[in-house]
Design a protein around this motif. Structure first.
Motif, mmCIF file in Angstrom:
data_model
loop_
_atom_site.group_PDB
_atom_site.id
_atom_site.type_symbol
_atom_site.label_atom_id
_atom_site.label_comp_id
_atom_site.label_asym_id
_atom_site.label_seq_id
_atom_site.Cartn_x
_atom_site.Cartn_y
_atom_site.Cartn_z
ATOM 1 N N GLN A 11 133.751 -30.737 -67.927
ATOM 2 C CA GLN A 11 132.478 -31.694 -67.631
ATOM 3 C C GLN A 11 132.143 -31.076 -66.097
ATOM 4 O O GLN A 11 133.268 -30.740 -65.258
ATOM 5 N N LEU A 12 130.898 -31.269 -65.859
ATOM 6 C CA LEU A 12 130.278 -31.060 -64.364
ATOM 7 C C LEU A 12 130.107 -32.319 -63.879
ATOM 8 O O LEU A 12 129.818 -33.437 -64.381
ATOM 9 N N GLU A 13 130.253 -32.513 -62.378
ATOM 10 C CA GLU A 13 130.172 -33.571 -61.843
ATOM 11 C C GLU A 13 129.519 -33.301 -60.460
ATOM 12 O O GLU A 13 129.898 -32.031 -59.944
ATOM 13 N N LEU A 14 128.676 -33.994 -59.814
ATOM 14 C CA LEU A 14 128.331 -33.820 -58.505
ATOM 15 C C LEU A 14 129.384 -34.098 -57.449
ATOM 16 O O LEU A 14 129.962 -35.196 -57.704
ATOM 17 N N HIS A 15 129.184 -33.477 -56.487
ATOM 18 C CA HIS A 15 130.317 -33.777 -55.325
ATOM 19 C C HIS A 15 130.075 -35.080 -54.642
ATOM 20 O O HIS A 15 128.762 -35.480 -54.403
ATOM 21 N N PRO A 16 130.678 -35.988 -54.430
ATOM 22 C CA PRO A 16 130.505 -37.182 -53.850
ATOM 23 C C PRO A 16 129.341 -37.251 -52.499
ATOM 24 O O PRO A 16 128.567 -38.047 -52.194
ATOM 25 N N VAL A 17 129.688 -36.193 -51.778
ATOM 26 C CA VAL A 17 128.535 -36.023 -50.758
ATOM 27 C C VAL A 17 127.190 -35.846 -51.132
ATOM 28 O O VAL A 17 126.099 -36.431 -50.909
ATOM 29 N N LEU A 18 127.038 -34.947 -52.223
ATOM 30 C CA LEU A 18 125.700 -34.696 -52.995
ATOM 31 C C LEU A 18 125.203 -35.894 -53.655
ATOM 32 O O LEU A 18 124.136 -36.198 -53.630
ATOM 33 N N LYS A 19 125.911 -36.839 -54.319
ATOM 34 C CA LYS A 19 125.873 -38.294 -54.680
ATOM 35 C C LYS A 19 125.177 -39.045 -53.663
ATOM 36 O O LYS A 19 124.303 -40.025 -53.863
ATOM 37 N N ALA A 20 125.665 -39.085 -52.545
ATOM 38 C CA ALA A 20 125.549 -39.930 -51.450
ATOM 39 C C ALA A 20 124.320 -39.343 -50.537
ATOM 40 O O ALA A 20 123.875 -40.150 -49.731
ATOM 41 N N THR A 21 123.718 -38.093 -50.775
ATOM 42 C CA THR A 21 122.695 -37.489 -50.003
ATOM 43 C C THR A 21 121.379 -38.248 -50.200
ATOM 44 O O THR A 21 120.930 -38.441 -51.347
ATOM 45 N N THR A 22 120.798 -38.350 -49.031
ATOM 46 C CA THR A 22 119.214 -38.908 -49.204
ATOM 47 C C THR A 22 118.231 -38.221 -48.449
ATOM 48 O O THR A 22 118.577 -37.464 -47.665
ATOM 49 N N GLY A 23 117.123 -38.549 -48.618
ATOM 50 C CA GLY A 23 116.081 -37.737 -47.803
ATOM 51 C C GLY A 23 114.737 -37.899 -48.257
ATOM 52 O O GLY A 23 114.360 -38.748 -48.949
ATOM 53 N N SER A 24 113.696 -37.213 -47.495
ATOM 54 C CA SER A 24 112.651 -37.116 -47.677
ATOM 55 C C SER A 24 112.077 -35.516 -47.846
ATOM 56 O O SER A 24 112.568 -34.664 -47.341
ATOM 57 N N GLY A 25 110.694 -35.481 -48.176
ATOM 58 C CA GLY A 25 110.150 -34.109 -47.949
ATOM 59 C C GLY A 25 108.790 -33.998 -48.061
ATOM 60 O O GLY A 25 108.136 -34.926 -48.284
ATOM 61 N N GLU A 26 108.091 -32.743 -47.804
ATOM 62 C CA GLU A 26 106.713 -32.460 -48.066
ATOM 63 C C GLU A 26 106.735 -31.414 -49.024
ATOM 64 O O GLU A 26 107.413 -30.224 -48.661
ATOM 65 N N LEU A 27 105.443 -31.148 -49.847
ATOM 66 C CA LEU A 27 105.315 -30.019 -50.492
ATOM 67 C C LEU A 27 103.812 -29.753 -50.131
ATOM 68 O O LEU A 27 102.935 -30.380 -50.531
ATOM 69 N N ILE A 39 109.312 -28.632 -47.533
ATOM 70 C CA ILE A 39 110.320 -29.227 -46.288
ATOM 71 C C ILE A 39 111.045 -30.330 -46.768
ATOM 72 O O ILE A 39 110.495 -31.484 -47.143
ATOM 73 N N LEU A 40 112.419 -30.520 -46.707
ATOM 74 C CA LEU A 40 113.255 -31.360 -46.978
ATOM 75 C C LEU A 40 114.008 -31.750 -45.834
ATOM 76 O O LEU A 40 114.555 -30.762 -45.108
ATOM 77 N N ASN A 41 113.978 -33.064 -45.417
ATOM 78 C CA ASN A 41 114.743 -33.782 -44.603
ATOM 79 C C ASN A 41 115.999 -34.239 -45.269
ATOM 80 O O ASN A 41 115.647 -35.412 -45.783
ATOM 81 N N LEU A 42 117.277 -34.003 -44.901
ATOM 82 C CA LEU A 42 118.060 -34.544 -45.544
ATOM 83 C C LEU A 42 119.348 -35.102 -44.755
ATOM 84 O O LEU A 42 119.526 -34.784 -43.901
ATOM 85 N N ALA A 43 119.934 -36.441 -45.317
ATOM 86 C CA ALA A 43 121.044 -36.816 -44.685
ATOM 87 C C ALA A 43 122.175 -36.916 -45.650
ATOM 88 O O ALA A 43 122.093 -37.563 -46.705
#
Length: 110
Positions: A11-27, A39-43
């Motif tokens: 099975q595949l799972e997201l890394h915990p850091v990716l699960k907790a990543t948040t952000g905003s962006g523009e297209l 443009i992506l701004n990620l935390a």
């Protein structure tokens, strides 16, 4: 879906850091409705013990409809299945092996 292509029991799972990543962006979209810039701004909290990361990623899109040659995917050629990439520059530099389970251990060597 990719999960249906995995061997049974895997099975595949997201890394915990990716699960907790948040952000905003523009297209940015052109008059033809095609994306031109993203443009992506990620935390990313908890990247390492005691450190968070912030990242701004900008991608420019162009050449819609242009004919491009196919790109061959690199194949593992190093010890233990490492992927060997040519060094940046004029081709006279050192190659860098990227081991399967870790980062490039020779990138800091010149």
């Amino acid at each position: 879906m990719l999960a249906s292509q995995l061997p049974q029991g895997m099975q595949l799972e997201l890394h915990p850091v990716l699960k907790a990543t948040t952000g905003s962006g523009e297209l940015w979209v052109d008059s033809d409705g095609l994306p031109r810039r993203e443009i992506l701004n990620l935390a990313m909290p908890g990247v390492t013990a005691g450190y968070d990361a912030q990242m701004q990623l900008t991608v420019d899109f162009s050449g819609y409809g242009d004919s491009l040659p196919a790109i061959a995917l690199p194949q593992p050629t190093g010890a233990d299945g490492a992927l060997v990439l040519p060094a940046a520059g004029s081709g006279g530099g050192r190659d860098h092996a990227i081991p399967r389970a870790s980062g490039c251990d020779r990138c800091s060597q010149q």
